[in-house]
Motif scaffolding. Sequence first.
Motif, mmCIF file in Angstrom:
data_model
loop_
_atom_site.group_PDB
_atom_site.id
_atom_site.type_symbol
_atom_site.label_atom_id
_atom_site.label_comp_id
_atom_site.label_asym_id
_atom_site.label_seq_id
_atom_site.Cartn_x
_atom_site.Cartn_y
_atom_site.Cartn_z
ATOM 1 N N LEU A 192 0.835 -1.197 0.000
ATOM 2 C CA LEU A 192 0.000 0.000 0.000
ATOM 3 C C LEU A 192 0.871 1.249 0.000
ATOM 4 C CD1 LEU A 192 -2.852 -0.817 2.569
ATOM 5 C CD2 LEU A 192 -2.839 -1.125 0.092
ATOM 6 N N SER A 193 0.380 2.303 -0.644
ATOM 7 C CA SER A 193 1.061 3.597 -0.644
ATOM 8 C C SER A 193 0.019 4.699 -0.503
ATOM 9 C CB SER A 193 1.850 3.783 -1.948
ATOM 10 O OG SER A 193 2.562 5.009 -1.925
ATOM 11 N N ASP A 194 0.207 5.545 0.503
ATOM 12 C CA ASP A 194 -0.715 6.657 0.767
ATOM 13 C C ASP A 194 -2.133 6.154 1.050
ATOM 14 O OD1 ASP A 194 0.957 9.157 0.325
ATOM 15 O OD2 ASP A 194 1.300 8.085 -1.560
ATOM 16 N N TYR A 195 -2.244 5.250 2.002
ATOM 17 C CA TYR A 195 -3.539 4.668 2.357
ATOM 18 C C TYR A 195 -3.905 4.929 3.807
ATOM 19 C CZ TYR A 195 -5.341 2.022 -1.628
ATOM 20 O OH TYR A 195 -5.923 1.678 -2.819
ATOM 21 N N ILE A 196 -5.196 4.850 4.079
ATOM 22 C CA ILE A 196 -5.749 4.853 5.433
ATOM 23 C C ILE A 196 -6.277 3.454 5.702
ATOM 24 C CG2 ILE A 196 -7.534 5.810 6.940
ATOM 25 C CD1 ILE A 196 -7.590 8.238 4.941
ATOM 26 N N VAL A 197 -5.834 2.850 6.808
ATOM 27 C CA VAL A 197 -6.339 1.539 7.215
ATOM 28 C C VAL A 197 -6.784 1.654 8.668
ATOM 29 C CG1 VAL A 197 -5.835 -0.916 7.525
ATOM 30 C CG2 VAL A 197 -4.729 0.368 5.657
ATOM 31 N N VAL A 198 -8.089 1.538 8.898
ATOM 32 C CA VAL A 198 -8.634 1.697 10.246
ATOM 33 C C VAL A 198 -9.620 0.576 10.517
ATOM 34 C CG1 VAL A 198 -9.820 3.206 11.869
ATOM 35 C CG2 VAL A 198 -8.406 4.203 10.054
ATOM 36 N N ASP A 199 -9.395 -0.144 11.610
ATOM 37 C CA ASP A 199 -10.263 -1.240 12.026
ATOM 38 C C ASP A 199 -10.838 -0.899 13.397
ATOM 39 O OD1 ASP A 199 -11.469 -3.593 12.785
ATOM 40 O OD2 ASP A 199 -9.756 -4.873 12.286
ATOM 41 N N SER A 200 -12.148 -0.771 13.486
ATOM 42 C CA SER A 200 -12.792 -0.446 14.763
ATOM 43 C C SER A 200 -13.170 -1.688 15.555
ATOM 44 C CB SER A 200 -14.051 0.379 14.519
ATOM 45 O OG SER A 200 -15.044 -0.401 13.873
ATOM 46 N N GLY A 201 -12.917 -2.857 15.007
ATOM 47 C CA GLY A 201 -13.318 -4.099 15.657
ATOM 48 C C GLY A 201 -14.427 -4.789 14.893
ATOM 49 N N ASP A 202 -15.438 -4.014 14.494
ATOM 50 C CA ASP A 202 -16.520 -4.591 13.701
ATOM 51 C C ASP A 202 -16.695 -3.910 12.348
ATOM 52 O OD1 ASP A 202 -17.416 -2.239 14.732
ATOM 53 O OD2 ASP A 202 -19.346 -2.970 15.419
ATOM 54 N N GLU A 203 -15.879 -2.881 12.089
ATOM 55 C CA GLU A 203 -15.918 -2.207 10.799
ATOM 56 C C GLU A 203 -14.491 -1.899 10.366
ATOM 57 O OE1 GLU A 203 -20.140 0.206 11.340
ATOM 58 O OE2 GLU A 203 -18.313 0.840 12.375
ATOM 59 N N LEU A 204 -14.236 -2.043 9.075
ATOM 60 C CA LEU A 204 -12.889 -1.871 8.537
ATOM 61 C C LEU A 204 -12.932 -0.876 7.379
ATOM 62 C CD1 LEU A 204 -9.874 -2.734 8.201
ATOM 63 C CD2 LEU A 204 -10.713 -4.585 6.716
ATOM 64 N N LEU A 205 -12.036 0.110 7.416
ATOM 65 C CA LEU A 205 -11.901 1.075 6.337
ATOM 66 C C LEU A 205 -10.514 0.937 5.716
ATOM 67 C CD1 LEU A 205 -12.761 3.713 4.778
ATOM 68 C CD2 LEU A 205 -11.618 4.977 6.614
ATOM 69 N N ILE A 206 -10.478 0.751 4.389
ATOM 70 C CA ILE A 206 -9.239 0.773 3.620
ATOM 71 C C ILE A 206 -9.484 1.725 2.467
ATOM 72 C CG2 ILE A 206 -7.539 -0.570 2.323
ATOM 73 C CD1 ILE A 206 -8.539 -3.059 3.818
ATOM 74 N N CYS A 207 -8.763 2.853 2.492
ATOM 75 C CA CYS A 207 -9.109 3.935 1.572
ATOM 76 C C CYS A 207 -7.865 4.751 1.224
ATOM 77 C CB CYS A 207 -10.160 4.826 2.241
ATOM 78 S SG CYS A 207 -10.515 6.384 1.417
ATOM 79 N N PRO A 208 -7.654 5.112 -0.046
ATOM 80 C CA PRO A 208 -6.555 6.032 -0.382
ATOM 81 C C PRO A 208 -6.737 7.365 0.336
ATOM 82 C CG PRO A 208 -7.460 5.029 -2.373
ATOM 83 C CD PRO A 208 -8.395 4.691 -1.259
ATOM 84 N N LYS A 209 -5.656 7.921 0.842
ATOM 85 C CA LYS A 209 -5.762 9.197 1.562
ATOM 86 C C LYS A 209 -6.381 10.289 0.693
ATOM 87 C CE LYS A 209 -1.451 9.444 3.073
ATOM 88 N NZ LYS A 209 -0.234 9.935 3.762
ATOM 89 N N GLN A 210 -6.109 10.254 -0.591
ATOM 90 C CA GLN A 210 -6.621 11.297 -1.476
ATOM 91 C C GLN A 210 -8.146 11.237 -1.643
ATOM 92 O OE1 GLN A 210 -4.719 10.700 -5.260
ATOM 93 N NE2 GLN A 210 -6.007 8.973 -5.822
ATOM 94 N N ASN A 211 -8.734 10.127 -1.246
ATOM 95 C CA ASN A 211 -10.184 9.966 -1.385
ATOM 96 C C ASN A 211 -10.928 10.067 -0.051
ATOM 97 O OD1 ASN A 211 -9.773 9.539 -4.101
ATOM 98 N ND2 ASN A 211 -9.862 7.315 -3.960
ATOM 99 N N GLU A 212 -10.253 10.545 0.999
ATOM 100 C CA GLU A 212 -10.887 10.495 2.314
ATOM 101 C C GLU A 212 -12.088 11.433 2.436
ATOM 102 O OE1 GLU A 212 -8.501 11.624 5.603
ATOM 103 O OE2 GLU A 212 -7.684 13.381 4.615
ATOM 104 N N GLN A 213 -12.253 12.395 1.515
ATOM 105 C CA GLN A 213 -13.438 13.239 1.569
ATOM 106 C C GLN A 213 -14.708 12.435 1.302
ATOM 107 O OE1 GLN A 213 -13.289 16.279 2.720
ATOM 108 N NE2 GLN A 213 -11.059 16.145 2.843
#
Length: 357
Positions: free
Chosen positions: A320-341
């Motif tokens: 991965l390059s320039d990504y956001i990876v966040v796991d809350s336990g029951d929900e997972l977000l994998i998203c390019p930083k440029q698309n976080e809006q």
Amino acid sequence: MKNNTYCVIMAGGIGSRFWPLSKANTPKQFLDILGTGKSLIRQTYERFEPLCPKENILVVTSQAYKELVKEHIPELKPEQILAEPFRRNTAPCIAFANKWIEERSQDANIIVTPADHLIINEIEFRNAINSGIEFVSSHDALLTLGIRPNRPETGYGYIQAENKEGNKSQFKKVKTFTEKPNAELARVFFESGEFFWNSGIFIWSLKSINSAFDQHLKDVKQLFDPLKATPTFNEKQVEQAYSECKSISIDYGIMEKAENVYVQTVNFGWSDLGTWSSLYEYSAQDKFGNATIKGKVLLYDTHNSIINIPSNKVAVIQGLSDYIVVDSGDELLICPKQNEQQIRQFTSDVKTEFGKE
């Protein structure tokens, strides 16, 4: 002067751009989003405790978050937590707080701050706040703290200060307010040297802000004038006031219209922590530019990414390059930083598709 200083912490927002950690029942200000062991609202309280007596600190929050505020700031008495029955933006929030303060001191000086900002240099911050209090105590002024920009940022509002020759003071008359600009305009602002980021932190005397409400938002102020805190407000009366009150920001309702608005130009390391990318900018990074906030993580061929997973979980991430990876336990977000809006849209889609916040 310290005993006559009051601090209003605004803590009613949801912080939806920090999904999946920040949700309606656990918004951003109640999270340890920085991995320090303390929530953002707790850090905010501790930041202002040296600046005024703790009995002069009040939190304005949603009715739904009242118990969370008690949990995170147990030092507060019940009457120091003002619960809003409906979200009506910052102007009604401030009018509500003003009523609480004026019953205690007609000569109060007031600091208004969001509950979820990052301050890097706490000593410089306290010095700036004390200077601001001195300024408003001797001037009929509505003061906002303006951050000297270090890049052409499109995610912040901007304040243009009057650039009078010979004025070396940190206090300058405000010329214009501008909402979040596009990249080209942000570059012009940055290069001009006349524009500062709008921090959303305000300092004023009770007399000055009440006068401004009388002149520019009299209809809002009149809804709160009858309220009495004895020692707490009557919930039915508060609900009545909010049900009749329009939703309007203090920036649009007063600051952009008043003639006595000043900006205090400061540089103490600030972020409104509005997005995962803004958190990334202020987080420790490894030699590949990756910021791991929490979790047991092994990274391979991964660069310039931010990772936040539960402490008891192991994650292996490759490629991965320039990504956001966040796991809350029951929900997972994998998203390019440029698309976080798009995160707000993601949360809406998740709710529609799966019935989850």
